[in-house]
Design an enzyme around this catalytic site. Sequence first.
Site, PDB file in Angstrom:
ATOM      1  N   GLY A  88      -2.133  71.524  33.095  1.00  0.00           N
ATOM      2  CA  GLY A  88      -2.514  72.320  34.274  1.00  0.00           C
ATOM      3  C   GLY A  88      -3.432  71.530  35.186  1.00  0.00           C
TER       4      GLY A  88
ATOM      5  N   ARG B 280      -7.422  74.937  39.354  1.00  0.00           N
ATOM      6  CA  ARG B 280      -8.860  74.816  39.691  1.00  0.00           C
ATOM      7  C   ARG B 280      -9.655  74.192  38.550  1.00  0.00           C
ATOM      8  NH1 ARG B 280      -9.126  80.876  41.911  1.00  0.00           N
ATOM      9  NH2 ARG B 280      -7.612  80.965  40.239  1.00  0.00           N
ATOM     10  N   MET B 281      -9.422  74.682  37.333  1.00  0.00           N
ATOM     11  CA  MET B 281     -10.135  74.084  36.188  1.00  0.00           C
ATOM     12  C   MET B 281      -9.576  72.702  35.874  1.00  0.00           C
ATOM     13  SD  MET B 281     -12.758  75.397  34.943  1.00  0.00           S
ATOM     14  CE  MET B 281     -12.807  74.461  33.425  1.00  0.00           C
TER      15      MET B 281
ATOM     16  N   GLU C  96       1.818  69.444  34.595  1.00  0.00           N
ATOM     17  CA  GLU C  96       1.869  70.759  35.216  1.00  0.00           C
ATOM     18  C   GLU C  96       3.105  71.494  34.706  1.00  0.00           C
ATOM     19  OE1 GLU C  96       0.815  73.168  36.887  1.00  0.00           O
ATOM     20  OE2 GLU C  96      -1.211  72.457  37.280  1.00  0.00           O
ATOM     21  N   ARG C  97       3.183  72.775  35.062  1.00  0.00           N
ATOM     22  CA  ARG C  97       4.370  73.540  34.636  1.00  0.00           C
ATOM     23  C   ARG C  97       5.583  73.026  35.395  1.00  0.00           C
ATOM     24  NH1 ARG C  97       4.845  76.711  39.019  1.00  0.00           N
ATOM     25  NH2 ARG C  97       2.831  77.268  39.907  1.00  0.00           N
TER      26      ARG C  97
ATOM     27  N   GLY D  28      -9.210  76.651  26.656  1.00  0.00           N
ATOM     28  CA  GLY D  28     -10.148  77.492  27.403  1.00  0.00           C
ATOM     29  C   GLY D  28      -9.516  78.678  28.094  1.00  0.00           C
ATOM     30  N   THR D  29      -8.193  78.791  28.019  1.00  0.00           N
ATOM     31  CA  THR D  29      -7.488  79.886  28.703  1.00  0.00           C
ATOM     32  C   THR D  29      -8.001  81.240  28.213  1.00  0.00           C
ATOM     33  OG1 THR D  29      -5.553  78.476  28.862  1.00  0.00           O
ATOM     34  CG2 THR D  29      -5.188  80.847  29.144  1.00  0.00           C
TER      35      THR D  29
ATOM     36  N   HIS E 133     -21.921  88.860  40.118  1.00  0.00           N
ATOM     37  CA  HIS E 133     -20.783  87.984  40.428  1.00  0.00           C
ATOM     38  C   HIS E 133     -20.347  88.192  41.875  1.00  0.00           C
ATOM     39  CE1 HIS E 133     -20.452  87.581  36.027  1.00  0.00           C
ATOM     40  NE2 HIS E 133     -19.809  86.455  36.295  1.00  0.00           N
TER      41      HIS E 133
ATOM     42  N   LYS F 275     -14.621  89.761  42.165  1.00  0.00           N
ATOM     43  CA  LYS F 275     -14.429  90.058  40.732  1.00  0.00           C
ATOM     44  C   LYS F 275     -13.973  91.507  40.556  1.00  0.00           C
ATOM     45  CE  LYS F 275     -16.517  89.418  36.201  1.00  0.00           C
ATOM     46  NZ  LYS F 275     -15.316  88.751  35.668  1.00  0.00           N
TER      47      LYS F 275
ATOM     48  N   GLY G 150     -16.998  89.674  31.043  1.00  0.00           N
ATOM     49  CA  GLY G 150     -16.754  89.358  29.629  1.00  0.00           C
ATOM     50  C   GLY G 150     -17.962  88.685  29.004  1.00  0.00           C
TER      51      GLY G 150
HETATM   52  P1  NAD Z   1      -5.526  78.156  38.136  1.00  0.00           P
HETATM   53  O1  NAD Z   1      -4.459  79.177  38.398  1.00  0.00           O
HETATM   54  O2  NAD Z   1      -6.237  77.548  39.281  1.00  0.00           O
HETATM   55  O3  NAD Z   1      -4.901  76.946  37.264  1.00  0.00           O
HETATM   56  C1  NAD Z   1      -4.010  77.099  36.188  1.00  0.00           C
HETATM   57  C2  NAD Z   1      -3.050  75.912  36.220  1.00  0.00           C
HETATM   58  O4  NAD Z   1      -2.279  75.918  35.017  1.00  0.00           O
HETATM   59  C3  NAD Z   1      -2.067  75.983  37.390  1.00  0.00           C
HETATM   60  O5  NAD Z   1      -2.063  74.762  38.107  1.00  0.00           O
HETATM   61  C4  NAD Z   1      -0.738  76.238  36.702  1.00  0.00           C
HETATM   62  O6  NAD Z   1       0.377  75.679  37.396  1.00  0.00           O
HETATM   63  C5  NAD Z   1      -0.971  75.550  35.362  1.00  0.00           C
HETATM   64  N1  NAD Z   1      -0.014  76.005  34.340  1.00  0.00           N
HETATM   65  C6  NAD Z   1       0.398  77.253  34.058  1.00  0.00           C
HETATM   66  N2  NAD Z   1       1.323  77.241  33.080  1.00  0.00           N
HETATM   67  C7  NAD Z   1       1.495  75.938  32.732  1.00  0.00           C
HETATM   68  C8  NAD Z   1       2.335  75.274  31.782  1.00  0.00           C
HETATM   69  N3  NAD Z   1       3.187  75.954  31.015  1.00  0.00           N
HETATM   70  N4  NAD Z   1       2.245  73.927  31.691  1.00  0.00           N
HETATM   71  C9  NAD Z   1       1.406  73.221  32.468  1.00  0.00           C
HETATM   72  N5  NAD Z   1       0.599  73.806  33.396  1.00  0.00           N
HETATM   73  C10 NAD Z   1       0.647  75.144  33.521  1.00  0.00           C
HETATM   74  O7  NAD Z   1      -6.540  78.877  37.165  1.00  0.00           O
HETATM   75  P2  NAD Z   1      -8.031  78.414  36.747  1.00  0.00           P
HETATM   76  O8  NAD Z   1      -9.025  79.130  37.590  1.00  0.00           O
HETATM   77  O9  NAD Z   1      -8.082  76.931  36.663  1.00  0.00           O
HETATM   78  O10 NAD Z   1      -8.130  79.052  35.285  1.00  0.00           O
HETATM   79  C11 NAD Z   1      -7.223  78.712  34.255  1.00  0.00           C
HETATM   80  C12 NAD Z   1      -7.576  79.446  32.983  1.00  0.00           C
HETATM   81  O11 NAD Z   1      -8.852  78.981  32.496  1.00  0.00           O
HETATM   82  C13 NAD Z   1      -7.733  80.960  33.131  1.00  0.00           C
HETATM   83  O12 NAD Z   1      -7.258  81.595  31.959  1.00  0.00           O
HETATM   84  C14 NAD Z   1      -9.233  81.140  33.269  1.00  0.00           C
HETATM   85  O13 NAD Z   1      -9.680  82.429  32.925  1.00  0.00           O
HETATM   86  C15 NAD Z   1      -9.705  80.109  32.277  1.00  0.00           C
HETATM   87  N6  NAD Z   1     -11.106  79.693  32.426  1.00  0.00           N
HETATM   88  C16 NAD Z   1     -11.805  79.539  31.286  1.00  0.00           C
HETATM   89  C17 NAD Z   1     -13.113  79.085  31.326  1.00  0.00           C
HETATM   90  C18 NAD Z   1     -13.854  78.857  30.030  1.00  0.00           C
HETATM   91  O14 NAD Z   1     -15.015  78.441  30.069  1.00  0.00           O
HETATM   92  N7  NAD Z   1     -13.220  79.097  28.880  1.00  0.00           N
HETATM   93  C19 NAD Z   1     -13.720  78.793  32.556  1.00  0.00           C
HETATM   94  C20 NAD Z   1     -12.966  78.948  33.719  1.00  0.00           C
HETATM   95  C21 NAD Z   1     -11.642  79.397  33.646  1.00  0.00           C
END
Ligand code: NAD
Length: 270
Positions: A10, A14-15, A36-37, A100-101, A157, A161, A167
């Site tokens: 991914g 953003r992350m 990426e996907r 981290g998802t 927040h 939100k 959470g």
């Molecule tokens: P985002 O939508 O900006 O990014 C997700 C990315 O994953 C996208 O680019 C998407 O195309 C890619 N993706 C999806 N399915 C895929 C696959 N099968 N193979 C490869 N890439 C794939 O979202 P984000 O804001 O970056 O957040 C992503 C996840 O991280 C969310 O679940 C969010 O809640 C979580 N998160 C966790 C923490 C933590 O501390 N644990 C912090 C921030 C965000």
Amino acid sequence: MSDVEMGVIGCAGRMGQALLREIQQTEGAALAGGIERAGHQAIGQDVGAQAGLGALGLEVGDDVGALMEASDVVLDFTAPEATVRAAAIAAETGTALIAGTTGIEAEGEALITAAAERTVIVRAANFSVGVNLLLQLTRQVAAVLDPDFDIEVVEMHHRHKVDAPSGTALALGIAAAEGRQVDHDEVAERGRDGITGARARGAIGYAALRGGNVAGEHSVIFAADNERIELTHKAGDRAIFARGGVRAALWAHGKPAGRYSMMDVLGFTE
Ligand code: NAD
């Protein structure tokens, strides 16, 4: 010692982009690749350029197995289905996984736990070092103070939100309940409004504020007659989650198979 080779699933998210930046800036960490996907517009582009980091000479791919083979540790902050699948593949290749998802259902979590029998998986809903420290401090303070200290969890927040309390706020309340050795659901007081009656002794109360672009602020307040202890964490940017994720990846490299949390990474469970 050679650098720990890290792959990012991914990497256009953003992350994902925050993780690429953090890996670049972290001593002892090297970027093995990013995927990426299937069908994503970033595929075929330079991994660094698409994240605004300048060209790194690596192309964004879509093959999880190949990324696992090329990496010591893979970081995955994507979507539930993708992360559960990544865990199964990591078990096959023996690659460490930082997962981290959020929003993964119990069934998916069970599959991640099963995969962790064969490789290292660090799983946390919040990878911020500061928030994990706050959880630990909350548990410790609650264990020391008797219920004459009223516990209130206050969070703020950004205006977008959709859920409340956050959470992380709930995790803080649960940590306080654990410290006090009480059942959280029995003592939680959420959503006060109108004539609510006096505060129950031993209750853990919640308040949620919303506004502006605040990334996330959490306070746990312990209030007794004539004294008050407040523990506060303020997040300024998602870079803090990436920093914690990369720290977890450095820690995970070379560890025996198992499912670990940020508490293990920070040494709170030894
Ligand atoms: P985002 O939508 O900006 O990014 C997700 C990315 O994953 C996208 O680019 C998407 O195309 C890619 N993706 C999806 N399915 C895929 C696959 N099968 N193979 C490869 N890439 C794939 O979202 P984000 O804001 O970056 O957040 C992503 C996840 O991280 C969310 O679940 C969010 O809640 C979580 N998160 C966790 C923490 C933590 O501390 N644990 C912090 C921030 C965000």
